[in-house]
Design an enzyme around this catalytic site. Structure first.
Site, PDB file in Angstrom:
ATOM      1  N   LYS A  41       0.839  -1.207   0.000  1.00 45.20           N
ATOM      2  CA  LYS A  41       0.000   0.000   0.000  1.00 45.20           C
ATOM      3  C   LYS A  41       0.873   1.257   0.000  1.00 45.20           C
ATOM      4  O   LYS A  41       2.069   1.182   0.288  1.00 45.20           O
ATOM      5  CB  LYS A  41      -0.928  -0.024   1.216  1.00 45.20           C
ATOM      6  CG  LYS A  41      -0.183  -0.085   2.554  1.00 45.20           C
ATOM      7  CD  LYS A  41      -1.120  -0.472   3.696  1.00 45.20           C
ATOM      8  CE  LYS A  41      -0.373  -0.490   5.014  1.00 45.20           C
ATOM      9  NZ  LYS A  41      -1.202  -1.030   6.114  1.00 45.20           N
ATOM     10  N   ARG A 139     -10.584  -0.293  14.376  1.00 46.99           N
ATOM     11  CA  ARG A 139     -10.400   0.375  13.094  1.00 46.99           C
ATOM     12  C   ARG A 139     -11.357  -0.339  12.146  1.00 46.99           C
ATOM     13  O   ARG A 139     -12.532  -0.419  12.433  1.00 46.99           O
ATOM     14  CB  ARG A 139      -8.917   0.277  12.671  1.00 46.99           C
ATOM     15  CG  ARG A 139      -8.528   1.250  11.591  1.00 46.99           C
ATOM     16  CD  ARG A 139      -7.021   1.242  11.324  1.00 46.99           C
ATOM     17  NE  ARG A 139      -6.548   0.011  10.708  1.00 46.99           N
ATOM     18  CZ  ARG A 139      -5.304  -0.149  10.250  1.00 46.99           C
ATOM     19  NH1 ARG A 139      -4.430   0.837  10.329  1.00 46.99           N
ATOM     20  NH2 ARG A 139      -4.926  -1.286   9.701  1.00 46.99           N
ATOM     21  N   TYR A 260      14.118  29.889   9.912  1.00 48.06           N
ATOM     22  CA  TYR A 260      12.845  30.489  10.317  1.00 48.06           C
ATOM     23  C   TYR A 260      12.676  30.464  11.836  1.00 48.06           C
ATOM     24  O   TYR A 260      13.057  29.489  12.497  1.00 48.06           O
ATOM     25  CB  TYR A 260      11.675  29.714   9.704  1.00 48.06           C
ATOM     26  CG  TYR A 260      11.444  30.013   8.240  1.00 48.06           C
ATOM     27  CD1 TYR A 260      11.138  31.298   7.803  1.00 48.06           C
ATOM     28  CD2 TYR A 260      11.497  28.988   7.305  1.00 48.06           C
ATOM     29  CE1 TYR A 260      10.911  31.555   6.458  1.00 48.06           C
ATOM     30  CE2 TYR A 260      11.255  29.235   5.964  1.00 48.06           C
ATOM     31  CZ  TYR A 260      10.964  30.524   5.538  1.00 48.06           C
ATOM     32  OH  TYR A 260      10.734  30.775   4.225  1.00 48.06           O
ATOM     33  N   MET A 313      10.851  24.545   3.439  1.00 51.11           N
ATOM     34  CA  MET A 313      10.162  23.760   2.414  1.00 51.11           C
ATOM     35  C   MET A 313      11.147  23.067   1.471  1.00 51.11           C
ATOM     36  O   MET A 313      10.956  21.922   1.083  1.00 51.11           O
ATOM     37  CB  MET A 313       9.230  24.661   1.600  1.00 51.11           C
ATOM     38  CG  MET A 313       8.349  23.890   0.635  1.00 51.11           C
ATOM     39  SD  MET A 313       7.379  24.965  -0.436  1.00 51.11           S
ATOM     40  CE  MET A 313       6.260  25.715   0.740  1.00 51.11           C
TER      41      MET A 313
END
Ligand code: PLP
Length: 379
Positions: A41, A139, A260, A313
């Site tokens: 997956k 779940r 930052y 980023m």
């Protein structure tokens, strides 16, 4: 892949398909009496659904587990003979697609079961599916107290699922009592559905106890070199290597801040390398560091350098002062995932897990695959 790096100038992600095959074989040996499936997956945990699944099929894997019907259809196009289970179950209204693509939903509720049986009746054919019970994960899965309703329906329609499944919540912690509770509940369910093959174990479940094996095991993370069981040495071969270019190297002075939020203050004159990777590349922002909290790391010539300040980023800053003359220069590559800093070694200080590191690898990388050794054709 060309799409993600038309210039080939960015980071380089190398995926060792031979290591994936080796890991699958190791798990297949551990679970000798059970079939060994492969959970692929989320783009095979970031390693690439198609190349990884083809390599596993080449090694003998026949049972594949994906999460979604889209993943399943993509896999079906490449592997016409694979048995494909859809872990998220039957999406409402989608039974026809599953039938056409020969996908097996892991039916997880009475509603899903009813829809599947209705489809089988309308087509007058018992299409295969698995049935999942919830033994404590809360779940996906039929509730334990609904087992009578399941029994009634199976009897009414004369339908036998291919497999009965459940999923362990705490197998990464071998001594967690929930492992025993879930195993016992699963066995009690199986006693109500005699003669149907069963599957309980993910990677960790496979590794911690043979009692979890039943007729099929479903490893995911361990195939990809990730740590399945906490507090033990990880026996799996590492699969991914991620190297990223150094864009700039400069000297900073004591007292200057980095990045930052000015979240890191240099406590000595430092040499700083800026790497072309950031959270936009799946290098999670939780790997940021402050003066009091360690974050991610990078490697150059086998020397480890700590990340300083926040992950941006597109870039991160690394303190390469201690590498002295051996510090990298612009254009050199630093490794951020590999044998020295594994996916788990990188994930741990970020408060996350190898699974999340891997599934975030989509990004702006040039991908290279190392082929598995040619299959042994002799006798
Ligand atoms: C993801 C998943 C697995 C594989 O788990 P790993 O911990 O990666 O081995 C097995 N079974 C189910 C139901 C899953 O969702």
């Amino acid at each position: 892949m060309a799409v993600s790096s038309p210039t080939g100038l960015g980071g380089r992600l190398t995926i060792d398909l031979g290591a994936i095959v080796k890991n699958w074989r190791a798990l297949d040996a551990i679970s000798a009496r059970a079939l060994t499936g492969a959970v692929v997956k989320s783009d095979a945990y970031g390693t690439g659904l198609i190349p990884t699944s083809m390599a596993l099929f080449g090694a003998g894997a026949r049972f594949f587990f994906v999460a979604t019907p889209d993943e399943a259809v993509a896999l079906r196009q490449q592997l016409p003979e694979a048995h494909i289970f859809v872990l998220n179950g039957l999406y409402p209204g989608a039974a026809r697609i599953y039938e056409k693509e020969r996908l097996m939903p892991v039916l997880a509720s009475i509603e899903m079961l009813d829809e599947w049986l209705a489809h089988c009746v309308s087509a007058n054919e018992a299409f295969p599916a698995a049935l999942q019970f919830d033994t404590g994960m809360n779940r996906l899965g039929v509730r334990l107290q609904e087992s009578d309703q399941v029994r009634d329906r199976l009897d009414e329609f004369g339908y036998m699922p291919q497999m009965i499944m459940s999923h362990l919540a705490c197998a990464d912690q071998p001594s967690h009592e929930k492992n025993r509770t879930q195993l016992a509940l699963f066995q009690s369910i199986l006693a109500q559905f005699p003669g149907i093959p069963a599957s309980l174990a993910n990677s960790a479940g496979t590794m911690i106890s043979r009692e979890n094996h039943f007729q099929m095991v479903r490893p995911g993370i361990a195939l990809f070199g990730g740590r399945a069981v906490n507090g033990r040495k990880n026996p799996m071969a590492p699969v991914v290597k991620l190297e990223v270019p150094v864009l700039q190297v400069h000297d900073g002075k004591t007292g200057e801040t980095v990045g930052y939020g000015a979240g890191y203050t240099l406590d000595r004159d430092s040499r700083i390398a800026i790497l072309a990777i950031g959270y936009g590349d799946g290098f999670l922002r939780s790997l940021s560091s402050t003066n009091t909290r360690q974050g991610g790391r990078a490697v150059f010539n086998n020397r480890i350098a700590p990340l300083i300040g926040r992950v941006s980023m597109d870039t991160v800053a690394v303190d390469v002062t201690d590498l002295g003359d051996a510090a990298p220069k612009p254009g050199d590559m630093m490794e951020v995932l590999g044998k020295t800093i594994t996916v788990d070694g990188q994930a741990d200080p970020g408060g996350t897990i190898g699974y999340e590191m891997l599934t975030n690898l989509k990004g702006r990388y040039k991908r290279a695959y190392i082929s598995p050794p040619a299959p042994n054709t002799g006798g």
